[in-house]
Design a protein around this motif. Structure first.
Motif, PDB file in Angstrom:
ATOM      1  N   ASN A   5       0.867  -1.172   0.000  1.00  0.00           N
ATOM      2  CA  ASN A   5       0.000   0.000   0.000  1.00  0.00           C
ATOM      3  C   ASN A   5       0.909   1.228   0.000  1.00  0.00           C
ATOM      4  O   ASN A   5       1.430   1.616   1.051  1.00  0.00           O
ATOM      5  CB  ASN A   5      -0.904  -0.003   1.237  1.00  0.00           C
ATOM      6  N   ASN A  57       0.029  -5.600   2.609  1.00  0.00           N
ATOM      7  CA  ASN A  57      -1.280  -6.251   2.614  1.00  0.00           C
ATOM      8  C   ASN A  57      -1.082  -7.745   2.399  1.00  0.00           C
ATOM      9  O   ASN A  57      -0.614  -8.163   1.347  1.00  0.00           O
ATOM     10  CB  ASN A  57      -2.160  -5.687   1.494  1.00  0.00           C
ATOM     11  N   SER A 119      -9.687  -0.176   4.794  1.00  0.00           N
ATOM     12  CA  SER A 119      -9.050  -1.079   3.829  1.00  0.00           C
ATOM     13  C   SER A 119      -9.473  -2.532   4.058  1.00  0.00           C
ATOM     14  O   SER A 119      -9.047  -3.416   3.324  1.00  0.00           O
ATOM     15  CB  SER A 119      -7.525  -0.961   3.915  1.00  0.00           C
TER      16      SER A 119
END
Length: 144
Positions: A5, A57, A119
């Motif tokens: 990210n 992530n 997110s």
């Protein structure tokens, strides 16, 4: 969602700048007066988790933003929180106060938790859940 990210990376880099400057300028600026090893350990696990999962992530644990609007809200809110964090550092750099301690612990706690929710990052939410109460408690105990 990609593995990295880039926005989280930028937010983390900006948050680290005033902390690094403080550490370099005020070598004895922070003394942990509250010797609670359990809370400190939980805080450190949460801290490293938050920093890591703001940037990385892990597939299967991070499901991305609900919509383009949610992503825009994430960017706007995180930008405002990071700017507020930096502003408080600038205004209160030499002032060791309860306000500074709480503001500089609550703002990143909100940032991490909000980012995790927006997110849909399970690991970031869990890390923030560990980090927030322990970091705020440590900051409070050290400031009073």
């Amino acid at each position: 969602m990609e593995w990295i990210n880039p926005f989280g990376l930028v937010f983390m880099a900006i948050i680290l700048v005033p902390n690094i400057v403080f550490a370099l300028r005020c070598k004895n600026g922070f003394a942990n007066k509250w010797e609670n090893k359990t809370v400190t350990c939980i805080e450190q696990i949460g801290c490293f988790g938050c920093f890591g999962f703001m940037i990385v992530n892990i597939p299967g644990t991070c499901f991305g933003w609900w919509s383009d609007e949610a992503f825009a809200l994430y960017l706007i809110a995180d930008t405002l929180l990071v700017l507020l964090y930096c502003l408080i550092w600038i205004l209160c750099f030499k002032k060791n106060s309860l306000f500074r301690a709480l503001a500089l612990s609550i703002i990143p706690s909100i940032l991490f938790l909000f980012s995790g929710i927006m997110s849909r990052s399970v690991l970031l939410i869990l890390s923030a859940a560990l980090f927030a109460p322990s970091h705020i408690a440590i900051s409070y105990k050290n400031a009073k």
